[in-house]
Structure formats: structure tokens, C-alpha cells
Write an enzyme that holds these catalytic residues in place. Structure first.
Site, PDB file in Angstrom:
ATOM      1  N   SER A   1       1.020  -1.126  -0.498  1.00 42.97           N
ATOM      2  CA  SER A   1      -0.315   0.486   0.266  1.00 42.97           C
ATOM      3  C   SER A   1       0.826   1.359   0.089  1.00 42.97           C
ATOM      4  O   SER A   1       1.826   1.086   0.351  1.00 42.97           O
ATOM      5  CB  SER A   1      -0.857   0.244   1.214  1.00 42.97           C
ATOM      6  OG  SER A   1       0.147   0.291   2.821  1.00 42.97           O
ATOM      7  N   LYS A   2       0.385   2.578  -0.323  1.00 40.85           N
ATOM      8  CA  LYS A   2       0.891   3.989  -0.042  1.00 40.85           C
ATOM      9  C   LYS A   2       1.722   3.903   1.319  1.00 40.85           C
ATOM     10  O   LYS A   2       3.443   4.379   1.190  1.00 40.85           O
ATOM     11  CB  LYS A   2       0.108   4.502   0.641  1.00 40.85           C
ATOM     12  CG  LYS A   2      -0.891   4.641  -1.121  1.00 40.85           C
ATOM     13  CD  LYS A   2      -0.720   6.625  -1.595  1.00 40.85           C
ATOM     14  CE  LYS A   2      -1.588   6.338  -2.602  1.00 40.85           C
ATOM     15  NZ  LYS A   2      -3.062   6.873  -3.270  1.00 40.85           N
ATOM     16  N   ARG A   3       1.430   2.587   2.205  1.00 42.01           N
ATOM     17  CA  ARG A   3       2.362   2.995   3.178  1.00 42.01           C
ATOM     18  C   ARG A   3       3.611   2.722   3.134  1.00 42.01           C
ATOM     19  O   ARG A   3       4.451   2.473   3.879  1.00 42.01           O
ATOM     20  CB  ARG A   3       1.233   1.764   4.261  1.00 42.01           C
ATOM     21  CG  ARG A   3       2.305   2.229   5.755  1.00 42.01           C
ATOM     22  CD  ARG A   3       1.144   1.359   6.672  1.00 42.01           C
ATOM     23  NE  ARG A   3       0.309   0.280   6.314  1.00 42.01           N
ATOM     24  CZ  ARG A   3       0.586  -0.820   6.875  1.00 42.01           C
ATOM     25  NH1 ARG A   3       1.998  -0.304   7.460  1.00 42.01           N
ATOM     26  NH2 ARG A   3       0.579  -1.942   5.797  1.00 42.01           N
TER      27      ARG A   3
END
Ligand code: GLU
Length: 486
Positions: free
Chosen positions: A256-258
Site C-alpha cells: 500500500s501507500k504506507r
């Protein structure tokens, strides 16, 4: 059909081009290039609410930026076009085959409304069952049908999943896989509005486009099951499938963006370069036989081999990608690299857009001095700062005001010439001459170099001193040092 290998990349233009999708595109592309096959670009835009031409354009631009050239596609055409599903739909491609399936009894019209289906679903779930279409409309009498039509209901078309059947196929990555057809309820292949669903359109297109191999993420496994059933019902030969493992972050969680995972367009903006991105992506689930890590695109294509694709999840690590990018940046010649970083220097205000041509030579020196510190092109914004006007911190100003520091600065000033530029050897010579003089007066190397570095850049980190003087040139070095004389 010939023995030609034909693969496709079939994005839905409902968002930007993502890292996982880019890996899928790359593996198909590498396989095609390795086999001397054809790489087809097909746009899956039947979802008219979510698909946009802007996203299509952005995906196509990113694919081109990565260098994954396609042999057939919506923009360049080809023998089995059109290559946009919306256009294929208008041409009646899917309708005809849906009608064939109705005729052969492999599909049926379903008149259930969304409310009815929702109610049915709720009930099944409440009873602890698996939510599947009950097959209510499978055996409607002609009276029932007439009644529904009279009520103004519009039918969708459902695929009649065969009963008591086990399907098996050989996945090129995962080996033999099988599934029970009944695990799937009769699913919709054409919606009430006449639009084909993904699973149906894909079967029709893969077949009509002569696709021989489909490599895609393992999240598509249940789609593959449905598609195999449709292939059989239409009497079409299915392609060979290979399902790529998922990509996780270093913490083993879904990417994910994380994890710094972004769209290709974001990587472009940050200044990743396509060759490095391709190289890194190629290693997400594949290992070259040579065991080498840094491989240019031609070598990747030459070495690519389906049998070396891994079944285990791949780990995306943004720091690794940056490391690869840094390696590729180091290989660029300074003019190419300067051209690549100029937009970032303009953005940071280091140089005015109208001055970039006049200042180009100076910029190439600054770029060369910074080259080994860059992981992404945007890092130049920070690296270039030391070559501009410096504002000293109070600590540094105090340190530079000390007598010994002043002495170092003055000796360096005396050795600097009025020349605008020097080469790296000349810069080293200037430093050596000034340092020799100071050493005669009892100064040690560390004090000499740290003071000069602080006076020129305001910080103790950064490129080697000769690179700083090479980047600034003697005249500018002198001016900067003179500013430090108190
Ligand atoms: N349009 C589908 C997607 O973007 C393609 C999947 C497939 O390769 O069949 O997920």
C-alpha cells in the site's frame, strides 16, 4: 494460427498505473520479447462509470515511459482490433457470442432485480450459507419470461455453471490447479444494460486476439476459473495461464501507500528513471539464471524465463528501488543527467527557467559533483543548495569567526584565482597548495578541510572538497570565502 506467442496487457483505465500492474505488464512484455512474440495493449473500459480517457492516456504514457513498447494497441491499431473494449462492444463482438451461449443453453436470461438479489443474498447469509445466485431464472417457462417482459423488466445474461464438474488446468507458475465448478454460482456475463462483464469480455477478446499466454496476478485465480468455463462453453481453446504471486511490503502486509508504493506517475515525478524501475520490477518474483542483479532491459529480455518465476510473494522495498535508481543514475553521463535534473532545479528555484541554457555548463559541474549522492533525481534540489547562497547557523558562524578559522579562509582565498572554472585535477591542486601552506604553519588536515568545507557549504556533509570547488569554480569559491572574512 501460427505458433507465434501473443500476450496482452489489459489495463482497466479506472485509476493510475500501479506498481503491481506495471510488474504484470513487464513480465508479459519480457516474455514476448524473449520469445520473439507479440505484446498487445488492450484497454478494458467497459465500466463506463469508472473508466476515463484521462486514465487511459496516463497509463499509456507511463507504459511508454517505462519503455514497454506494444506491437498492437488502440493508438497504433493492428490486425485484430479494435483494441478498446468499448469499441468492440459497439461493433457487436460480445453480443453475438452471448447469443450463441443462450442458444446452446450455456447461458440464460435472468430477470431478477437488484432488490430481489439483495434480499436473496441476505437470507442465504443469515442462514449461514454461501452467497451465490440461486439459479432461480435458470429454468423459466416461456410464460414466466413473457410475464417479466410485460412488467418491463430487462434481463441480464447469466452463465449456466456446469453441475458436478471439476475443471483442471496447468498453471505455468503454480503447476496443476483444479476447482469445483459449483463453487461458483451462475454469474452474469452481460448486464441488463447490455454491457459484457469483465470475465466474458476477456474470454472473447483473448480468444479473438489469438492470445496464447496470460500472465496476471494470482488475485485473478477465481476469474480464471470462470473464464475457463466460458472458454469451454464457446468451444474456444483457452490460453496458457500463469498467476504471479502478490507483492507485499517489507512487513509482509499487502502493498500500500504506507510502503512508499505509488503510481508509476508518482515515481516519475520523484525522479526514478525507467531503466532502474524496470530492473527492480523484474526482480519482484523472478530471478535471472545468471544471479546478476543489475541487468539492462536487453539482458532482462534475453534471460527472461517463465520457469524462474517464483510462487512465493514478492517483497517491494522502496529503499531497494532507490538503491537501484542510484546505481543507474551513477551510470549516466553528466549532460544526460543534467538534462534530467534541470526541471527539479527550476522547481526548487535554484535556477530560473530562462537561465537554464546559459547556466547549463555550471549546472553540469554541480550535477557531476552531486551525482553519487543522488538516489532519485529530485534529490538534486537538496544537493544543489550548497552551491547556492548559504545561510550559516549560529554555531557555524561562530566557528568560522575564530582566529584559526579566519586564517584558513584567508590562505584559501589567496590561492583562488579569478578563473570561472577548473577541472577536477586543477581543483585538487589548488586545495593541495593551500593546505601545504597551512600545514607549514602548523595546521592539521582535518581542521583545514572542515573549516573550508564549512565556509563554503555551511555543513560538514556533502561531496568531497575538490568536487565543491569544481562545482563552484575558483572565482565563486573566492567570493564565498571572502563573505566569511570577519
Ligand atoms: N482489466 C483487468 C485488470 O486491470 C485485466 C485482468 C486480466 O489480465 O485479465 O485487472
Amino acid at each position: 494460427m501460427t505458433d507465434e506467442i501473443r500476450v496482452r496487457f489489459a489495463p482497466s483505465p479506472t485509476g493510475h498505473f500501479h506498481i503491481g500492474t506495471a510488474r504484470t505488464a513487464l513480465f508479459n512484455w519480457l516474455f514476448a520479447r524473449n520469445m520473439g512474440g507479440v505484446f498487445v495493449l488492450r484497454i478494458e473500459d467497459t465500466d463506463s462509470e469508472r473508466s476515463t480517457r484521462e486514465f487511459e492516456k496516463s497509463i499509456i504514457e507511463d507504459l511508454a515511459w517505462l519503455g514497454l513498447a506494444w506491437d498492437e494497441g488502440p493508438d497504433i491499431g493492428g490486425p485484430v482490433g479494435p483494441y478498446r473494449q468499448s469499441e468492440r462492444m459497439e461493433a457487436g463482438v460480445y453480443k453475438k457470442l452471448a447469443t450463441d451461449l443462450l442458444t446452446t443453453g450455456h447461458a440464460y436470461e435472468c430477470f431478477c432485480t437488484t432488490e430481489e438479489l439483495g434480499g436473496e443474498r441476505k437470507k442465504t447469509l443469515a442462514e449461514g450459507g454461501v452467497s451465490q445466485y440461486s439459479g432461480r431464472c435458470r429454468n423459466l417457462s416461456s410464460d414466466d419470461r413473457a410475464q417479466f417482459i410485460a412488467e418491463g423488466r430487462k434481463p441480464s445474461i447469466r452463465f449456466a455453471v456446469p453441475e458436478s464438474r471439476r475443471f483442471a488446468f496447468k498453471d505455468v507458475i503454480r503447476g496443476r490447479l483444479d476447482f469445483e465448478a459449483e463453487a461458483f454460482g451462475d454469474f452474469i456475463i452481460v448486464r441488463q444494460n447490455g454491457v459484457p462483464t469483465y470475465n466474458f469480455a476477456v474470454v472473447v477478446d483473448d480468444s479473438q486476439m489469438g492470445i496464447t499466454h496470460v500472465l496476471r496476478g494470482e488475485d485473478h485465480l477465481s476469474n480464471t476459473a470462470k473464464q475457463l468455463m466460458i472458454f469451454e462453453a464457446l468451444n474456444f481453446e483457452p490460453p496458457i495461464f500463469g498467476h504471479l504471486s502478490m507483492i507485499f511490503g517489507p512487513d509482509k502486509a499487502k502493498l500500500s501507500k504506507r510502503h512508499g508504493a505509488a503510481s508509476i506517475i508518482d515515481y516519475r515525478r520523484q525522479g526514478f528513471i525507467p531503466e532502474a524501475t524496470i530492473n527492480y520490477l523484474s526482480l519482484l518474483g523472478w530471478t535471472p539464471a545468471s544471479g546478476q542483479e543489475i541487468l539492462d532491459v536487453a539482458s532482462l529480455a534475453a534471460e527472461f524465463d517463465l520457469s524462474r518465476i517464483s510462487k512465493s510473494p514478492a517483497i517491494f522495498d522502496i529503499d531497494r528501488l532507490k538503491w537501484f535508481n542510484g546505481q543507474y543514475i551513477r551510470k549516466l553521463d553528466r549532460v544526460t543527467l543534467t538534462n534530467l535534473v534541470v526541471p527539479y532545479l527550476v522547481e526548487s528555484g535554484f535556477v530560473k527557467p530562462e537561465d537554464t541554457a546559459d547556466e547549463f555548463n555550471r549546472l553540469t559541474r554541480i550535477v557531476e559533483a552531486s551525482q553519487t549522492s543522488l538516489e532519485v533525481l529530485a534529490d538534486i534540489k537538496e544537493c544543489a543548495k550548497i552551491f547556492g547562497e548559504i545561510k550559516f547557523s549560529a554555531d557555524v558562524a561562530e566557528r568560522l569567526a575564530e582566529d584559526r578559522a579566519q586564517k584558513v579562509i584567508k590562505v584559501f582565498i589567496s590561492f583562488m584565482t579569478e578563473a570561472e572554472t577548473v577541472n577536477k585535477d586543477e581543483a585538487k591542486d589548488l586545495i593541495r597548495a593551500a593546505a601545504d601552506k597551512l600545514k607549514e604553519d602548523g595546521f592539521k588536515g582535518k581542521e583545514i578541510f572542515q573549516t573550508t568545507r564549512l565556509a563554503l557549504t555551511g555543513t560538514l556533509s556533502g561531496p568531497e572538497l575538490f568536487y565543491i570547488i569544481f562545482g563552484l569554480g575558483p572565482k565563486e569559491t573566492k567570493r564565498k570565502l571572502e563573505n566569511c572574512v570577519s
